[in-house]
Design an enzyme around this catalytic site. Structure first.
Site, PDB file in Angstrom:
ATOM      1  N   THR A 398      -3.910  -3.314  11.311  1.00  0.00           N
ATOM      2  CA  THR A 398      -4.028  -4.734  11.978  1.00  0.00           C
ATOM      3  C   THR A 398      -2.626  -5.202  12.201  1.00  0.00           C
ATOM      4  OG1 THR A 398      -3.683  -5.903   9.963  1.00  0.00           O
ATOM      5  CG2 THR A 398      -6.100  -5.374  10.819  1.00  0.00           C
ATOM      6  N   LYS A 413       1.283  -9.051  12.194  1.00  0.00           N
ATOM      7  CA  LYS A 413       0.330  -8.734  11.237  1.00  0.00           C
ATOM      8  C   LYS A 413      -0.878  -9.968  11.399  1.00  0.00           C
ATOM      9  CE  LYS A 413      -1.661  -6.929   7.477  1.00  0.00           C
ATOM     10  NZ  LYS A 413      -2.281  -5.780   7.303  1.00  0.00           N
ATOM     11  N   ASP A 512       6.060  -5.871  -6.749  1.00  0.00           N
ATOM     12  CA  ASP A 512       5.423  -4.716  -6.293  1.00  0.00           C
ATOM     13  C   ASP A 512       6.423  -3.781  -5.524  1.00  0.00           C
ATOM     14  OD1 ASP A 512       3.417  -2.955  -5.971  1.00  0.00           O
ATOM     15  OD2 ASP A 512       2.517  -4.162  -4.295  1.00  0.00           O
TER      16      ASP A 512
END
Length: 707
Positions: A398, A413, A512
């Protein structure tokens, strides 16, 4: 700061307004009655020899010029040096300056410069942020490719600085050609490097000009009482709203000139006499501006770049024109009513989507800090449709490529909607707010967002070369990413994570860190991405409880067990990334097992075992020293207990030193075969990356956290 004098302008006309050949404009003064307050006092040192010299800050700083119109002052600052002869170091000077307790800020119109052929120059500001220049003319290394000179821009808001200079190799082989290294802060345009400066830059008392910003008081334009007698921006002077403070600054309004800090001193500029007008014919000066009358009595303005002069006409023509204008106005009124109806209907829909996509959460966050740190453009949906050819330029998943009107390439995005939309909206706003406060060359730059559609979007800078994960685990790309490139990528990534933790406006834990969230541009410059799971660190806490989030294999085991998030959590994840760069192996395999880090740590017992686990695409016959150093650093990052790991700042500095030392590494680069099939694989090979990992915004588990 106690005020000695509070007044609307200069207290009297008999104030001395110069010292030597330097003018001393208000609010500065040579005596208390002539200055706005004690902070603006200037001393005039009159000695028997030479011209008088004005100084500030307890007679320690010489003043070269005071700019009232620009709210700047030019002063002289010291030069740090480190000198050697054939016997070793003979003299060294470190410059330490502080403006913490006065009205001055160091202007970002200055630059940090260093001269030398065996030099390590360091500038530390506000007691925590560091920039450095390291270069070696003999080996042709450094930011200027061995010319013996390095310069860099400085940030806004510097109040204190320390400048240090040292030798990389004690001037062992360059003492004759360059006996001293120098470092200093200098105003842009006031110094141009010459190679003769390597031998003779100046004496030990060498001084360089620099600019300081100044302002009045400690309240901004929004906070100050503009009706107060001691408010200085009066008459044709206005308060400079864009100044970030502390304090406020004055400037003359457009079309006026003078000292903006003196009431009624900003007087009209006669553009007609000065020749600065834009008239094609006659020029008439008016207060604050000028007019360009049309010839022959016509209406309008007769200017060089455009003319609005109207032609004379008969009464019949004028009536016809008036009737036509009235009919046109009626048509415009009807059209306006129709368009207003459609606009209101569209506005209601956009407001609904704005609230649904987290607009109210964003407003609360902006109002919490008055929006001073959140810098993000708000795009309309039709703007994004235009720059993407109606979303025809798909990159992956996307994510769509677009080109803004100012020629900036962007990646757009589009957010996903699923059953967990509420959780994803919090994540969406979290990434928007965090990235809008970050400005670092190795962190993907957030440009803006679009909230007025059912599916919200984030707009980033375009990073064309995919993810680090793809380059490590794609066979063709892995051969092209040599060890030197991997070391550079690791160094840049560590620097970005260190910036987030120690230099950003609010400390940020990424949470992350993994190769899928490290993007590469066309020059293999690393860009840390994906901040949906990131957390701002509370200023009064070293650790705090939070729902466990992250990617398996990279997650800090201590964080998994205790749910206590600390700055050492990202250090562990980065250590795993180092292992992946060294071994070329996936940390988590198809069976969801994480054995790579354990086997890697076991291999550090001897060089033979280490060589066996290193990535075969590095084509090594033996283990270079820099790989051994990086491997040991990774081992320290992977310690189970966070307190035994190095800080991210230590990791970044150590990698910078390893990278600098390996510049002259002699082991050969990996050769890429010219085989047609393999070349095609390199250019067109399918990525092993999941399509949603590129600028991904992934759902997080439900929790009680608030964004």
């Amino acid at each position: 700061m106690a005020l000695l004098v509070s007044c609307q302008g200069p207290p009297s006309d008999d104030c001395e307004r110069s010292c030597g050949n330097v003018s001393i404009p208000f609010p500065f003064g040579l005596t208390e009655k002539c200055a706005y307050n004690s902070s603006f006092l200037v001393s005039c040192n009159r000695s028997s020899s030479g011209d008088p010299k004005p100084t500030i800050m307890f007679n320690q700083t010489e003043v070269r010029y005071i700019y009232a119109t620009r709210s700047e002052i030019e002063v002289m600052g010291g030069v740090a040096y480190d000198c050697y002869n054939t016997s070793g170091r003979v003299k060294n000077l470190t410059i330490v300056e502080s403006y913490e307790n006065n009205l001055f800020l160091i202007s970002n119109k200055n630059k940090f410069a260093a001269i030398g052929c065996d030099t390590s120059a360091l500038i530390t500001w506000n007691n925590m942020d560091i920039s450095s220049c390291m270069f070696d003319c003999k080996n042709g290394t450094g930011l200027t490719n061995g010319t013996g000179y390095c310069e860099m821009k400085i940030p806004e808001g510097m109040r204190a600085l320390t400048i240090e200079v040292a030798s990389l190799d004690n001037h062992t082989e360059v003492a004759q050609m360059n006996p001293c290294s120098y470092a200093f802060l200098v105003e842009e345009g006031k110094y141009n490097f010459s190679k003769t400066d390597l031998l003779d830059f100046g004496g030990q008392e060498m001084m360089m000009p620099r600019l300081l910003d100044w302002a009045i008081g400690n309240k901004t334009c929004d906070e100050v009482d503009k009706a107060a007698d001691d408010f200085l921006c009066k008459g044709n002077s206005e308060c400079v709203q864009e100044y970030a403070g502390p304090g406020y600054r004055c400037r003359c309004k457009q079309g006026y000139d003078g000292n903006p800090y003196i009431k009624d001193n900003c007087t009209n500029i006669d553009e007609c006499k000065a020749g600065t007008h834009n008239c094609k014919g006659e020029c008439i000066d008016i207060e604050g501006s000028y007019r360009c009358p049309c010839p022959n009595g016509r209406r309008g303005e007769y200017m060089k770049d455009k003319s609005t002069c109207t032609a004379k006409g008969s009464p019949i023509i004028q009536i016809s024109v008036g009737t036509s204008v009235a009919g046109l106005l009626m048509l415009l009124l009807i059209t306006w009513i129709y368009l207003e109806y459609k606009r209101r209907k569209s506005l209601n829909i956009r407001e609904k989507f704005f609230e649904q996509n987290g607009g109210m959460i964003l407003k609360k966050r902006i109002s919490g800090d008055r929006g001073r740190r959140i810098q993000a453009e708000l795009f309309k949906v039709n703007e994004l449709q235009k720059v993407t050819d109606n979303y025809d330029k798909r990159e992956v998943g996307t994510v769509f490529k677009g080109v803004l009107p100012d020629k900036r390439e962007v990646a757009i995005k589009k957010f996903k909607i699923d059953q967990k939309q509420t959780i994803q909206v919090k994540q969406f706003i979290n990434e928007l707010i965090i990235l809008s406060q970050v400005n670092h060359r190795n962190v993907v730059k957030l440009i803006g967002c679009c909230l007025e559609t059912e599916v919200p979007s984030l707009v980033y800078e375009y990073v064309p070369n995919g993810t680090l994960f793809d380059h490590i685990h794609n066979e063709c790309k892995s051969k092209a990413i040599t060890w030197n490139k991997r070391l550079k990528i690791a160094t840049e990534t560590a620097g970005a994570l260190s910036y987030l933790l120690y230099t950003a406006t609010d400390p940020i834990i990424h949470r992350d860190v993994n190769p899928k969230n490290i993007l590469l541009d066309d020059k293999y410059v690393a860009k840390v991405a994906y901040f949906g799971a990131s957390k701002l660190i509370p200023m009064d806490q070293n650790e705090f409880a939070t729902t466990v989030q992250g990617t398996q294999g990279y997650l800090d085991p201590e964080y998994s067990e205790t749910r206590q998030l600390t700055e050492k959590s990202d250090v562990y994840s980065f250590g795993v990334v180092l292992v992946e760069l060294l071994t070329g192996k996936k940390i988590v395999n198809e069976q969801n097992k994480t054995l790579v880090t354990k086997s890697f740590i076991a291999s550090l017992e001897n060089e033979t075992l280490l060589l066996e686990v290193l990535d075969k695409n590095l084509q090594l016959n033996k283990v270079p020293q820099d790989i051994i150093q990086v491997s040991k650093l990774a081992q320290r990052c992977l310690r189970d207990k966070g307190r035994e790991r190095p800080t991210m700042r230590q990791v970044a500095l150590e990698l910078e030193q390893i990278l600098a030392a390996s510049t002259n590494d002699k082991h050969p680069p990996v050769k890429i075969t010219s085989n047609e099939a393999e070349t095609k694989c390199f250019l067109d090979g399918a990525s092993e990356d999941n399509e949603d990992d590129y600028y991904s915004i992934r759902p997080t588990p439900a929790s009680s956290e608030t964004v």
